[in-house]
Design an enzyme around this catalytic site. Structure first.
Site, PDB file in Angstrom:
ATOM      1  N   CYS A  16       2.061  -2.909  -3.755  1.00 46.03           N
ATOM      2  CA  CYS A  16       2.752  -2.829  -5.041  1.00 46.03           C
ATOM      3  C   CYS A  16       2.281  -1.555  -5.739  1.00 46.03           C
ATOM      4  O   CYS A  16       1.369  -0.871  -5.279  1.00 46.03           O
ATOM      5  CB  CYS A  16       2.425  -4.052  -5.885  1.00 46.03           C
ATOM      6  N   GLU A 130     -10.281 -10.796 -11.413  1.00 47.51           N
ATOM      7  CA  GLU A 130      -9.325 -10.569 -12.508  1.00 47.51           C
ATOM      8  C   GLU A 130      -9.556 -11.565 -13.642  1.00 47.51           C
ATOM      9  O   GLU A 130      -9.505 -11.209 -14.823  1.00 47.51           O
ATOM     10  CB  GLU A 130      -7.882 -10.678 -12.000  1.00 47.51           C
ATOM     11  N   THR A 168      -2.477 -12.586 -12.960  1.00 44.57           N
ATOM     12  CA  THR A 168      -1.191 -11.978 -12.573  1.00 44.57           C
ATOM     13  C   THR A 168      -0.732 -12.325 -11.161  1.00 44.57           C
ATOM     14  O   THR A 168       0.410 -12.080 -10.803  1.00 44.57           O
ATOM     15  CB  THR A 168      -1.259 -10.443 -12.688  1.00 44.57           C
TER      16      THR A 168
END
Length: 329
Positions: A16, A130, A168
């Protein structure tokens, strides 16, 4: 027993924009400043990528006291807590932040709403970097919920100003279920204007939803530490298609393919296409005669690099000269 005859490739799959950017930051820092470059935590959760950057001179660390004074330090794509950021600045490192901008968006939202007196429920997996980075934006008032059971037990100090944020890389469907439980218990909870689960995670999961019913077996290319890769395997499994996750082609087992005439193949957002190509080559050895790409969303998003690593006339020339010996690797 029939072996695989066709491989159906999910679209989109693999890298990504956030992963592309993070890797480029490390490579440019190595080219501009020379090895070693220190990186806090694996830059992205992929064994091949990390080993490749290690070979080029990146040193991956978890604690800042492992970094010598005066060094260049890069924060991984997963983001870091305020405490880590402040300690790195206090130690005087040259810092480049490779945090994915979509994770940074969550950090900014948390900081903004905290000033307005909000407490937070964070949907995510305990121990994931994260999650540690996002929860570490505040010293208090942010509560982790991993499942609907946690929602029933969580005890914020007040409920008038309560907001929800999300890791996310979660399963879109799982997160929706947990969010529904939060709204049922805390009807006034504030949700993000745009969902926190990133576009790439969503797109790859949507592609697997189309892919899985068309195949007898799904292979996900991704490392065990990669949250979004694990979610792709789980999703295919939940849709009733046997699914396995592999770090590389060597982990494929011949018996998986015995009754699979058509194999679906995808890759997590931190898995490079070279690994997908190697898996395809191995499945061809096992009997596949055709490879077909699914139709899917084309991702064109690109995130800017931090100041100090962007190409201008001077650094462009420097990078070209320094990188020349690496051609062909």
């Amino acid at each position: 027993m029939v072996g695989a005859k066709e491989v159906l490739l999910a679209e989109p799959r693999g890298f990504c924009a956030g992963v592309d950017r993070a890797i480029e930051i490390v490579e440019r820092a190595l080219a501009k400043f020379g090895a070693p470059i220190y990186v806090r935590h694996e830059i992205v959760h992929n064994t091949f990528v990390v080993n490749d950057l290690k070979a080029k001179g990146a040193i991956f660390i978890e604690e800042l006291d492992e970094v010598p004074p005066g060094s260049t330090l890069i924060f991984s794509a997963h983001g870091v807590s305020k405490a880590v950021q402040q300690e790195a600045e206090r130690r005087g490192f040259a810092i480049f932040d490779a945090t994915c901008p979509l994770v940074t968006k969550v950090h900014v939202e948390v900081a903004k709403l905290a000033k307005e007196g909000y407490e937070f429920l964070m949907i995510g997996h305990k121990g994931h970097p994260e999650v540690e980075g996002t929860m570490g934006q505040l010293s208090e008032g942010i509560h982790l919920v991993e499942d609907e059971g946690d929602v029933a037990k969580v005890a914020p100090r007040q409920t008038e100003k309560l907001a929800v944020v999300t890791q996310t890389t979660l399963s879109v469907d799982d997160a929706a279920g947990i969010k529904a439980a939060i709204k049922a218990r805390f009807p006034l909870v504030r949700e993000p204007k745009q969902q926190d689960i990133c576009y790439a995670t969503q797109n790859r999961q949507d592609a697997v939803k189309v892919l899985a019913p068309q195949v007898d077996l799904v292979i996900v290319v991704g490392s065990p530490t990669s949250s979004n890769s694990n979610r792709l395997r789980e999703l295919a499994d939940r849709l009733g298609t046997p699914a396995y996750m592999v770090d590389n082609a060597l982990e494929l087992k011949q018996e998986w393919f015995a009754d699979a005439a058509r194999v679906g193949l995808t890759a997590g957002a931190s898995a490079p296409e070279v690994l997908v190509d190697e898996v395809i080559a191995r499945i061809r050895q096992l009997g596949a005669v055709a490879v077909r790409k699914m139709d899917g969303i084309e991702e064109t998003i690109k995130f800017p690099l931090p100041k100090g690593l962007k190409i201008d006339a001077a650094t462009g020339l420097e990078i070209a000269v320094r990188k020349a010996p690496e051609t062909g690797h």
